[in-house]
Design a protein around this motif. Structure first.
Motif, mmCIF file in Angstrom:
data_model
loop_
_atom_site.group_PDB
_atom_site.id
_atom_site.type_symbol
_atom_site.label_atom_id
_atom_site.label_comp_id
_atom_site.label_asym_id
_atom_site.label_seq_id
_atom_site.Cartn_x
_atom_site.Cartn_y
_atom_site.Cartn_z
ATOM 1 N N GLU A 148 0.905 -1.129 -0.085
ATOM 2 C CA GLU A 148 0.165 0.072 -0.096
ATOM 3 C C GLU A 148 0.863 1.231 -0.015
ATOM 4 O O GLU A 148 0.657 2.457 -0.662
ATOM 5 C CB GLU A 148 -1.136 0.049 1.286
ATOM 6 N N ARG A 149 1.914 1.272 0.808
ATOM 7 C CA ARG A 149 2.919 2.478 0.529
ATOM 8 C C ARG A 149 3.450 2.574 -0.705
ATOM 9 O O ARG A 149 3.603 3.789 -1.227
ATOM 10 C CB ARG A 149 4.152 2.180 1.487
ATOM 11 N N ILE A 150 3.569 1.557 -1.390
ATOM 12 C CA ILE A 150 4.106 1.732 -2.927
ATOM 13 C C ILE A 150 3.014 2.571 -3.730
ATOM 14 O O ILE A 150 3.339 3.196 -4.465
ATOM 15 C CB ILE A 150 4.795 0.388 -3.490
ATOM 16 N N MET A 151 1.938 1.476 -3.662
ATOM 17 C CA MET A 151 0.591 2.060 -4.617
ATOM 18 C C MET A 151 0.383 3.575 -4.253
ATOM 19 O O MET A 151 -0.011 4.322 -5.326
ATOM 20 C CB MET A 151 -0.490 1.016 -4.340
ATOM 21 N N LEU A 152 0.184 3.945 -2.889
ATOM 22 C CA LEU A 152 -0.094 5.228 -2.741
ATOM 23 C C LEU A 152 0.649 6.178 -2.906
ATOM 24 O O LEU A 152 0.904 7.364 -3.319
ATOM 25 C CB LEU A 152 -0.859 5.246 -1.470
ATOM 26 N N GLY A 153 2.110 5.884 -2.215
ATOM 27 C CA GLY A 153 3.318 6.834 -2.236
ATOM 28 C C GLY A 153 3.717 7.317 -3.676
ATOM 29 O O GLY A 153 4.358 8.331 -3.892
ATOM 30 N N LEU A 154 3.691 6.206 -4.611
ATOM 31 C CA LEU A 154 4.310 6.555 -5.944
ATOM 32 C C LEU A 154 3.383 7.433 -6.458
ATOM 33 O O LEU A 154 3.992 8.423 -7.539
ATOM 34 C CB LEU A 154 4.019 5.069 -6.847
ATOM 35 N N ARG A 155 2.194 8.075 -6.083
ATOM 36 C CA ARG A 155 1.364 8.834 -6.406
ATOM 37 C C ARG A 155 2.194 10.418 -6.224
ATOM 38 O O ARG A 155 1.574 11.465 -6.808
ATOM 39 C CB ARG A 155 -0.103 8.835 -6.016
ATOM 40 N N LEU A 156 2.746 10.259 -5.028
ATOM 41 C CA LEU A 156 3.418 11.695 -4.748
ATOM 42 C C LEU A 156 4.683 12.008 -5.449
ATOM 43 O O LEU A 156 5.446 11.402 -5.801
ATOM 44 C CB LEU A 156 3.735 11.503 -3.231
ATOM 45 N N ASN A 157 4.585 13.606 -5.605
ATOM 46 C CA ASN A 157 5.698 14.068 -6.185
ATOM 47 C C ASN A 157 7.345 13.756 -5.341
ATOM 48 O O ASN A 157 8.216 13.758 -5.838
ATOM 49 C CB ASN A 157 5.733 15.341 -6.636
ATOM 50 N N SER A 158 6.907 13.603 -4.151
ATOM 51 C CA SER A 158 7.964 13.382 -3.228
ATOM 52 C C SER A 158 8.696 12.060 -3.516
ATOM 53 O O SER A 158 9.798 11.849 -2.999
ATOM 54 C CB SER A 158 7.584 13.492 -1.871
ATOM 55 N N GLY A 159 7.938 10.955 -3.872
ATOM 56 C CA GLY A 159 8.575 9.867 -4.112
ATOM 57 C C GLY A 159 8.551 8.751 -3.190
ATOM 58 O O GLY A 159 7.976 9.041 -2.178
ATOM 59 N N LEU A 160 9.462 7.535 -3.356
ATOM 60 C CA LEU A 160 9.286 6.533 -2.573
ATOM 61 C C LEU A 160 10.996 6.197 -2.257
ATOM 62 O O LEU A 160 11.873 6.312 -2.945
ATOM 63 C CB LEU A 160 8.813 5.131 -3.195
ATOM 64 N N PRO A 161 11.183 6.084 -0.814
ATOM 65 C CA PRO A 161 12.420 5.707 -0.453
ATOM 66 C C PRO A 161 12.768 4.309 -1.072
ATOM 67 O O PRO A 161 12.117 3.244 -0.745
ATOM 68 C CB PRO A 161 12.490 5.623 1.173
ATOM 69 N N ILE A 162 13.804 4.143 -1.682
ATOM 70 C CA ILE A 162 14.205 2.848 -2.209
ATOM 71 C C ILE A 162 14.736 1.816 -1.187
ATOM 72 O O ILE A 162 14.022 0.634 -1.294
ATOM 73 C CB ILE A 162 15.346 3.100 -3.318
ATOM 74 N N ASP A 222 19.007 10.507 -4.792
ATOM 75 C CA ASP A 222 19.256 10.521 -3.419
ATOM 76 C C ASP A 222 18.202 9.527 -2.831
ATOM 77 O O ASP A 222 17.735 9.541 -1.686
ATOM 78 C CB ASP A 222 18.626 11.971 -2.846
ATOM 79 N N GLU A 223 18.323 8.007 -3.305
ATOM 80 C CA GLU A 223 17.867 7.007 -2.631
ATOM 81 C C GLU A 223 16.368 7.082 -2.858
ATOM 82 O O GLU A 223 15.649 6.330 -1.827
ATOM 83 C CB GLU A 223 18.361 6.744 -1.125
ATOM 84 N N VAL A 224 15.843 8.023 -3.722
ATOM 85 C CA VAL A 224 14.400 8.138 -3.828
ATOM 86 C C VAL A 224 13.781 7.983 -5.340
ATOM 87 O O VAL A 224 14.749 8.265 -6.316
ATOM 88 C CB VAL A 224 13.869 9.530 -3.381
ATOM 89 N N VAL A 225 12.775 7.279 -5.577
ATOM 90 C CA VAL A 225 12.395 7.079 -6.795
ATOM 91 C C VAL A 225 11.026 7.774 -6.949
ATOM 92 O O VAL A 225 10.394 7.920 -6.219
ATOM 93 C CB VAL A 225 12.193 5.479 -7.218
ATOM 94 N N ARG A 226 11.176 8.547 -8.266
ATOM 95 C CA ARG A 226 9.798 9.299 -8.471
ATOM 96 C C ARG A 226 9.428 8.960 -10.092
ATOM 97 O O ARG A 226 10.295 8.627 -10.807
ATOM 98 C CB ARG A 226 10.046 10.882 -8.421
ATOM 99 N N LEU A 227 8.082 9.239 -10.180
ATOM 100 C CA LEU A 227 7.434 8.926 -11.621
ATOM 101 C C LEU A 227 8.097 10.144 -12.402
ATOM 102 O O LEU A 227 8.158 11.479 -11.959
ATOM 103 C CB LEU A 227 6.068 9.032 -11.614
ATOM 104 N N THR A 228 8.215 9.893 -13.698
ATOM 105 C CA THR A 228 8.631 10.993 -14.725
ATOM 106 C C THR A 228 7.412 11.527 -15.094
ATOM 107 O O THR A 228 6.229 10.974 -14.817
ATOM 108 C CB THR A 228 9.381 10.462 -15.687
ATOM 109 N N SER A 229 7.476 12.637 -16.051
ATOM 110 C CA SER A 229 6.084 13.236 -16.589
ATOM 111 C C SER A 229 5.410 12.007 -17.474
ATOM 112 O O SER A 229 4.182 11.999 -17.474
ATOM 113 C CB SER A 229 6.329 14.341 -17.321
ATOM 114 N N THR A 230 6.289 11.338 -18.182
ATOM 115 C CA THR A 230 5.887 10.183 -18.819
ATOM 116 C C THR A 230 5.072 9.007 -17.936
ATOM 117 O O THR A 230 4.175 8.455 -18.299
ATOM 118 C CB THR A 230 6.683 9.432 -19.818
#
Length: 344
Positions: A286-300, A323-331
Motif C-alpha cells: 500500500e505504501r508503494i501504490m499510494l506513495g508512488l502517486r506523490l511527487n516526493s517519491g518513494l524511499p528505495i 538521493d535514494e528516492v524514486v519518482r515518476l517522470t512526466s511520462t
C-alpha cells in the motif's frame, strides 16, 4: 437520503463519535466527506462537528475541511461553519458545463459554482479546493480547456483534477459495455491530463500528487495522511479507518446502509462489517501504490525496491532516481499502476 432517517443518522454518528475507543487522541486534520455533508442543515452539521472536536481536540494548526456541493451551500451556512472552526472547503464542481453536470447526475449547475466560491470567500475561507473531472462522455479538448480556464479564474488555493473512472455495476459501466458511451480516446485523455500541468504551472500551482495541484503551502494535509499510509479514524455509515492496535494496523469499514448503521448504534452492536489486520507485506504494497502517486517519491531502501525493476522502469523513462528516492517522470505518471506492479 431524506426524511426521518437524516436526523436519525446524525444522532447515530454523534453517538458513535462520543463512544469512540479512540477518545482523547488529538486531530491534526479533520475531514467531513463521503458524500455531501452540506446537505445537512447547519445545526445538524455542527452537532457532528462538536462531537468530533470534543473527542479529538484539534491541534492549534489543524486542517479542518468539509466537502460541499455548490447547490447545497450559502453564505449563512458557510459563516456558521467558519465560526465553528472549519478552515477549508472542498467544492465538488466537476464541470462548468451544465450538460456535463446533467450527465453526471449532479444537483447543481455551473452558475452555482461561482456563487458557492463567493459565499465561501465572504464567510472568511482562505483555503478552497475545486474538484474537476475530465474525459467525461462527449467532452472535447476545448471543453476541458474552458473548464480549466473558469476554475483558474476563481483562483482556488487547490485543484483536484481527476480522470473519469468507469466503475463496475454503475450506469456508466453498463452503457460502456454496450458501446453507448462516447468517451474521449486514450490519446485525448493524455492530452487533457497533460494540459493540467501546463495550465496550473502557469497559474502558480505546484503538482504534488498525480491528480492534485496546490499553491505554495496549500497541499491537502488530510489526503497526504492517506497517501503516506498514516493512521486515521472514520465515523459514520460506510466510514473507513486504519488504527494501530496491539495486533498491528487494523483497517475497518462501518456498515454502509444508514438504517442498518443506525440500528447497530442504537442497539450497541459492533459497527464494522469488515476488519482487516494489515501485516507488513500488505503495508509495504500500500505504501508503494499510494506513495508512488506523490511527487516526493518513494524511499528505495526502506521499501526494498528491486534494483532490476528500477533499472527496467528507468530505461522506459517511467521513473527517475535521486538521493535514494524514486519518482515518476512526466511520462511515468500515465503508467502509475504499471510502475507500482513492477516495484511490488
Amino acid at each position: 437520503m431524506t426524511g426521518d432517517i437524516v436526523e436519525r443518522t446524525v444522532q447515530a454518528i454523534v453517538t458513535e463519535i462520543l463512544n469512540s475507543p479512540h477518545r482523547g487522541r488529538p486531530a491534526k486534520t479533520i475531514f467531513f466527506g463521503g458524500g455531501t455533508p452540506t446537505y445537512l442543515d447547519e445545526t445538524q452539521l455542527l452537532r457532528v462537528f462538536d462531537a468530533v472536536v470534543r473527542v479529538h481536540p484539534p491541534l492549534d494548526d489543524a486542517e479542518i475541511t468539509s466537502e460541499a456541493n455548490p447547490g447545497t451551500v450559502d453564505t449563512p451556512k458557510f459563516k456558521a461553519m467558519r465560526s465553528a472552526g472549519f478552515n477549508r472547503i472542498s467544492l465538488g464542481a466537476q464541470s462548468f458545463l451544465d450538460s456535463d453536470l446533467i450527465t453526471l447526475g449532479r444537483v447543481h449547475r455551473s452558475g452555482e459554482i461561482e456563487r458557492a466560491v463567493g459565499a465561501a470567500r465572504d464567510a472568511g475561507f482562505e483555503s478552497l479546493n475545486l474538484d474537476l473531472m475530465f474525459a467525461l462522455p462527449s467532452q472535447s479538448f476545448r471543453g476541458w480547456q474552458n473548464n480549466l480556464t473558469r476554475a483558474l479564474d476563481l483562483s482556488p488555493e487547490h485543484l483536484s483534477l481527476y480522470c473519469l473512472t468507469i466503475e463496475p455495476n454503475t450506469a456508466y459501466y453498463k452503457l460502456h459495455l454496450r458501446g453507448q458511451l462516447d468517451l474521449p480516446d486514450d490519446e485525448q485523455q493524455v492530452a487533457m491530463y497533460d494540459e493540467c500541468f501546463e495550465r496550473t504551472a502557469e497559474a502558480g500551482y505546484r503538482q504534488y500528487e498525480i491528480s492534485n495541484f496546490a499553491k505554495p503551502d496549500f497541499e491537502c494535509r488530510h489526503n497526504l495522511c492517506y497517501w503516506n499510509a498514516e493512521e486515521y479514524a472514520g465515523y459514520g455509515p460506510g466510514a473507513v479507518g486504519a488504527i494501530e492496535t496491539d495486533l498491528g494496523r487494523v483497517r475497518y469499514t462501518n456498515l454502509k446502509h444508514p438504517d442498518g448503521y443506525c440500528s447497530a448504534v442504537e442497539q450497541g452492536l459492533p459497527l464494522p462489517f469488515e476488519t482487516e489486520i494489515l501485516d507488513q507485506a500488505t503495508l509495504r504494497v500500500e505504501r508503494i501504490m499510494l506513495g508512488l502517486r506523490l511527487n516526493s517519491g518513494l524511499p528505495i531502501q526502506d521499501l526494498h525496491l528491486p534494483s532490476a525493476a528500477l533499472t527496467k522502469l528507468e530505461d522506459r523513462d517511467w521513473i527517475e532516481q535521486a538521493d535514494e528516492v524514486v519518482r515518476l517522470t512526466s511520462t511515468g505518471r500515465h503508467f502509475c499502476s504499471e510502475v507500482a506492479l513492477e516495484l511490488i
